[in-house]
Design a protein around this motif. Sequence first.
Motif, mmCIF file in Angstrom:
data_model
loop_
_atom_site.group_PDB
_atom_site.id
_atom_site.type_symbol
_atom_site.label_atom_id
_atom_site.label_comp_id
_atom_site.label_asym_id
_atom_site.label_seq_id
_atom_site.Cartn_x
_atom_site.Cartn_y
_atom_site.Cartn_z
ATOM 1 N N ASP A 27 13.777 8.406 23.503
ATOM 2 C CA ASP A 27 12.509 8.107 22.841
ATOM 3 C C ASP A 27 12.068 9.288 21.991
ATOM 4 O OD1 ASP A 27 11.669 5.511 23.271
ATOM 5 O OD2 ASP A 27 10.816 5.960 25.222
ATOM 6 N N GLN A 28 12.144 10.486 22.582
ATOM 7 C CA GLN A 28 11.708 11.686 21.869
ATOM 8 C C GLN A 28 12.637 11.989 20.703
ATOM 9 O OE1 GLN A 28 9.110 13.219 21.765
ATOM 10 N NE2 GLN A 28 9.466 15.268 20.967
ATOM 11 N N LEU A 29 13.913 11.677 20.868
ATOM 12 C CA LEU A 29 14.881 11.929 19.805
ATOM 13 C C LEU A 29 14.677 10.959 18.649
ATOM 14 C CD1 LEU A 29 17.365 13.777 19.333
ATOM 15 C CD2 LEU A 29 18.772 11.915 20.218
ATOM 16 N N GLU A 81 7.095 -4.007 4.996
ATOM 17 C CA GLU A 81 6.231 -3.177 4.153
ATOM 18 C C GLU A 81 6.817 -2.961 2.765
ATOM 19 O OE1 GLU A 81 6.042 0.371 6.450
ATOM 20 O OE2 GLU A 81 4.500 -0.373 7.813
ATOM 21 N N GLY A 82 8.096 -3.342 2.594
ATOM 22 C CA GLY A 82 8.755 -3.131 1.316
ATOM 23 C C GLY A 82 9.470 -1.806 1.205
ATOM 24 N N ALA A 83 9.532 -1.035 2.304
ATOM 25 C CA ALA A 83 10.180 0.277 2.264
ATOM 26 C C ALA A 83 11.692 0.174 2.403
ATOM 27 C CB ALA A 83 9.623 1.167 3.372
ATOM 28 N N ILE A 84 12.192 -0.966 2.888
ATOM 29 C CA ILE A 84 13.627 -1.190 3.030
ATOM 30 C C ILE A 84 13.974 -2.503 2.349
ATOM 31 C CG2 ILE A 84 15.513 -1.652 4.644
ATOM 32 C CD1 ILE A 84 14.278 0.221 6.602
ATOM 33 N N ALA A 85 14.967 -2.467 1.482
ATOM 34 C CA ALA A 85 15.353 -3.662 0.730
ATOM 35 C C ALA A 85 15.994 -4.698 1.638
ATOM 36 C CB ALA A 85 16.329 -3.276 -0.381
ATOM 37 N N ASP A 86 15.882 -5.954 1.260
ATOM 38 C CA ASP A 86 16.483 -7.039 2.037
ATOM 39 C C ASP A 86 17.998 -6.896 2.114
ATOM 40 O OD1 ASP A 86 14.015 -8.173 2.518
ATOM 41 O OD2 ASP A 86 14.144 -9.593 0.846
ATOM 42 N N ALA A 87 18.588 -6.255 1.128
ATOM 43 C CA ALA A 87 20.047 -6.095 1.104
ATOM 44 C C ALA A 87 20.547 -5.104 2.144
ATOM 45 C CB ALA A 87 20.498 -5.649 -0.287
ATOM 46 N N VAL A 88 19.668 -4.272 2.685
ATOM 47 C CA VAL A 88 20.060 -3.295 3.705
ATOM 48 C C VAL A 88 20.152 -3.999 5.054
ATOM 49 C CG1 VAL A 88 19.441 -1.166 4.901
ATOM 50 C CG2 VAL A 88 18.972 -1.403 2.454
ATOM 51 N N ASP A 89 21.335 -3.996 5.644
ATOM 52 C CA ASP A 89 21.558 -4.663 6.921
ATOM 53 C C ASP A 89 20.879 -3.892 8.048
ATOM 54 O OD1 ASP A 89 23.288 -6.745 8.481
ATOM 55 O OD2 ASP A 89 23.665 -4.821 9.482
ATOM 56 N N SER A 90 20.082 -4.585 8.843
ATOM 57 C CA SER A 90 19.320 -3.927 9.910
ATOM 58 C C SER A 90 20.229 -3.304 10.958
ATOM 59 C CB SER A 90 18.378 -4.926 10.583
ATOM 60 O OG SER A 90 17.385 -5.365 9.694
ATOM 61 N N ASP A 91 21.255 -4.043 11.386
ATOM 62 C CA ASP A 91 22.155 -3.511 12.413
ATOM 63 C C ASP A 91 22.902 -2.281 11.912
ATOM 64 O OD1 ASP A 91 21.442 -5.449 14.263
ATOM 65 O OD2 ASP A 91 23.015 -6.833 13.630
ATOM 66 N N ALA A 92 23.289 -2.307 10.643
ATOM 67 C CA ALA A 92 23.974 -1.146 10.069
ATOM 68 C C ALA A 92 23.044 0.063 10.042
ATOM 69 C CB ALA A 92 24.472 -1.473 8.653
ATOM 70 N N PHE A 93 21.778 -0.160 9.666
ATOM 71 C CA PHE A 93 20.825 0.943 9.620
ATOM 72 C C PHE A 93 20.582 1.513 11.016
ATOM 73 C CE2 PHE A 93 16.813 3.072 9.706
ATOM 74 C CZ PHE A 93 16.733 3.731 8.487
ATOM 75 N N VAL A 94 20.437 0.624 12.006
ATOM 76 C CA VAL A 94 20.208 1.076 13.379
ATOM 77 C C VAL A 94 21.392 1.897 13.876
ATOM 78 C CG1 VAL A 94 19.992 0.292 15.774
ATOM 79 C CG2 VAL A 94 18.600 -0.778 13.988
ATOM 80 N N SER A 95 22.605 1.436 13.614
ATOM 81 C CA SER A 95 23.791 2.185 14.042
ATOM 82 C C SER A 95 23.842 3.543 13.355
ATOM 83 C CB SER A 95 25.064 1.390 13.709
ATOM 84 O OG SER A 95 25.114 0.197 14.470
ATOM 85 N N PHE A 96 23.497 3.586 12.070
ATOM 86 C CA PHE A 96 23.452 4.855 11.342
ATOM 87 C C PHE A 96 22.419 5.789 11.966
ATOM 88 C CE2 PHE A 96 21.293 7.409 8.097
ATOM 89 C CZ PHE A 96 22.349 8.185 7.638
ATOM 90 N N GLY A 97 21.239 5.258 12.293
ATOM 91 C CA GLY A 97 20.185 6.080 12.887
ATOM 92 C C GLY A 97 20.584 6.663 14.224
ATOM 93 N N LEU A 98 21.220 5.847 15.064
ATOM 94 C CA LEU A 98 21.659 6.337 16.371
ATOM 95 C C LEU A 98 22.760 7.379 16.217
ATOM 96 C CD1 LEU A 98 21.733 3.004 18.426
ATOM 97 C CD2 LEU A 98 20.127 4.904 18.715
ATOM 98 N N ALA A 99 23.689 7.139 15.297
ATOM 99 C CA ALA A 99 24.767 8.107 15.070
ATOM 100 C C ALA A 99 24.199 9.440 14.592
ATOM 101 C CB ALA A 99 25.761 7.552 14.048
#
Length: 205
Positions: free
Chosen positions: A72-74, A146-164
Amino acid sequence: MTAMRATEVPSTRERLLAAALEVFSTHGYDGARVQEIARRAGLTTGAIYGNFRGKAELLMEAIGSRSAEELDQLITPREQVQRDAADQMLAMGRKLMAGATSTRQALLIEALVSARRDTELASLIRTTIDDQRAKLRATVEHARAEGAIADAVDSDAFVSFGLALAFGSLLFKAIDLPRPEQGGWDELMTRFMGSLSEPGDDDVV
């Protein structure tokens, strides 16, 4: 003087967790022995198995009920007071290279490595990471709304990138790899988040 309240006396579980934190920090997961943990806590091994399923669960609890708190803190720092999801993710990225590795974060690395050889530990870690994955995905979807992330950006891909990125930052700090200047890292994270919106959007600053 009134008698000490029962809540002020460390419980058996708390004593075991404190002892486990010391032993795991000194000997690592593979080198830690339940007998030594019990001895440091002033208890018997029976007390361990009466409170935990085994060494794997004890490590996960010792990391921080605890492993979830560290993740959580990370991933979503407690001190954040952002107004929206985009700012929240931006603050997460900026914080990743800041500060030193805490004892519990070092143990989290230990758990991740040891999980390759311990299926029970791996299962516990996956459950914790799945919880964090769900939280981060909800933040991503909020930022998309909110419009900060485009619809073309895959959510699962972004989450995996964030965790990595989050786990990678732990290794940088754990072995004291050279880190970029904080200002340069903050600028990179700002530009990265800004690149995720639709062309023409400039909501992320």
